[in-house]
Design an enzyme around this catalytic site. Structure first.
Site, PDB file in Angstrom:
ATOM      1  N   GLY A 259       0.854  -1.176   0.064  1.00 14.94           N
ATOM      2  CA  GLY A 259       0.143   0.073   0.239  1.00 14.94           C
ATOM      3  C   GLY A 259       0.280   1.427  -0.141  1.00 14.94           C
ATOM      4  O   GLY A 259       1.774   0.927   0.102  1.00 14.94           O
ATOM      5  N   HIS A 260       0.131   2.186  -0.372  1.00 16.19           N
ATOM      6  CA  HIS A 260       0.656   3.918  -0.157  1.00 16.19           C
ATOM      7  C   HIS A 260       1.826   4.001   1.030  1.00 16.19           C
ATOM      8  O   HIS A 260       1.056   4.086   2.340  1.00 16.19           O
ATOM      9  CB  HIS A 260      -0.245   4.551  -0.548  1.00 16.19           C
ATOM     10  CG  HIS A 260      -1.323   5.327   0.953  1.00 16.19           C
ATOM     11  ND1 HIS A 260      -2.615   4.102   0.623  1.00 16.19           N
ATOM     12  CD2 HIS A 260      -1.465   5.707   1.463  1.00 16.19           C
ATOM     13  CE1 HIS A 260      -3.412   4.365   1.622  1.00 16.19           C
ATOM     14  NE2 HIS A 260      -3.364   5.644   2.309  1.00 16.19           N
TER      15      HIS A 260
END
Length: 353
Positions: A259-260
């Protein structure tokens, strides 16, 4: 191309015995190996298969009696999987390209170093840079400002987002996506998931006043270190402000989600279907087993191993082996499982007085 047993042993750093000048064409499992093949039997449990093989040479476990197995030559190895790594590297045909395809679309503002190959139907956008010796296969897209290092292999269908930085000797398997926007949204007021966490599910949930999800854009990018490999159909999302990063030497399997804002350390291993939620930190040499997951905003220490299916909901200190949901130390998890297994008998005893 045929290779002599002595050459193979040298590549493996192993001992060659028997007719070391014997040449073999390819490695094969003992049951399907022909007279010109190299049978692979690195454990004693394959002794019966070797004795029945048509192959004249084999790779065997360290103390194998190769003559009793009817072989003319053998390579004796101590660590089978390491031997397999060197063997497959030796026999594999290296990827090669034919320069820049006429069917590729390369911006005049992009920079390609010497010896770069670009396959058909690939697009390389403005200000992108591709290092020397790199092979970019067909149907790849490289966005504005992305930089790919030297001697990389970018397989078909890969998508590289804007301003992504990729180091040297990186392999991106088919359909990898690096630098897509992170999954990040916010509602005007508290969302149902926020209220659920705040109340610990003590209050019933109801429709919020405004359920519209406002998109948080990803202004950061992704930094991939040297010698990283990312498996087919895996994704590494761009950071919101700072870049998501994957450290040198890390290996990511197929169907993995990073994920980010995640920071993945060096020499980590993320196995198939593992998922790491936003803003989490994975320490160097962490190993995430298949289908494991890590929640957002936690720190997993160095030299941590997550067993298959483990779900981490909080920080994990260095050097721990955790399992289960929620993940706990392996010995605690095993004790819990033993306890659960004994519950039916215990309940039966209680009912019977």
């Amino acid at each position: 191309m045929a290779r002599r047993i002595s050459e193979i042993a040298a590549a493996l750093g192993a001992e060659a015995v028997g007719n070391v000048d014997l040449a073999v064409k390819r490695p094969q499992e003992p049951t399907s190996a022909g007279v010109n093949d190299l049978a692979l039997a690195m454990s004693a449990r394959y002794a019966g298969a070797v004795a029945a093989t048509k192959a004249k040479a084999a790779i065997l476990w360290k103390d194998a009696d190769w003559q009793a197995l009817g072989l003319d030559a053998a390579v004796l190895v101590e660590r089978p999987r390491l031997a397999m790594a060197h063997l497959t590297q030796s026999f594999d045909t290296p990827a090669s390209g034919d320069g820049v395809s006429e069917l590729a679309q390369v911006s005049a503002k992009a920079h390609l170093d010497e010896d770069v190959s670009v396959g058909p139907f690939t697009t390389i956008a403005d200000a992108a840079v591709v290092g020397s010796g790199t092979l970019v296969a067909s149907h790849v897209s490289v966005a504005d400002g992305a930089k790919i290092g030297r001697n990389c292999h970018i397989h078909p269908g890969v998508r590289i987002g804007r301003n992504v930085l990729i180091g040297d000797n990186v392999i991106l398997q088919p359909n990898v996506v690096v630098g897509a926007d992170g999954f990040s949204f916010v509602t005007e007021g508290l969302s149902n998931e926020e209220r659920a966490f705040m109340s610990l599910a003590k209050e019933p949930l109801s429709p919020p006043d405004d359920a519209i999800r406002h998109r948080i854009h990803s202004l950061g990018s992704v930094i991939i270190g040297d010698d990283v490999e990312i498996g087919a159909n895996s994704t590494v999302d761009a950071g919101t402000i700072r870049s998501t990063s994957v450290g040198r030497g890390t290996k990511i399997d197929n169907l993995v989600q990073v994920g980010h804002n995640v920071v993945v350390g060096e020499d980590c291993v993320l196995c198939a279907q593992a998922a790491v939620a936003g803003s989490t930190v994975l320490g160097d040499r962490s190993v995430l087993g298949g289908k494991s997951g890590v929640k957002d905003n936690v720190v997993v220490g160095k030299d941590v191993v997550l067993g298959g299916g483990a779900i981490v909901l909080g920080n994990v200190d260095d050097g721990h082996f955790v399992m289960g949901y929620p993940a706990v130390d392996m010995l605690d998890h095993r004790a819990q499982m033993r306890g659960l297994k004994s519950l039916p008998a215990l309940l039966k005893r209680l009912r019977n007085g």
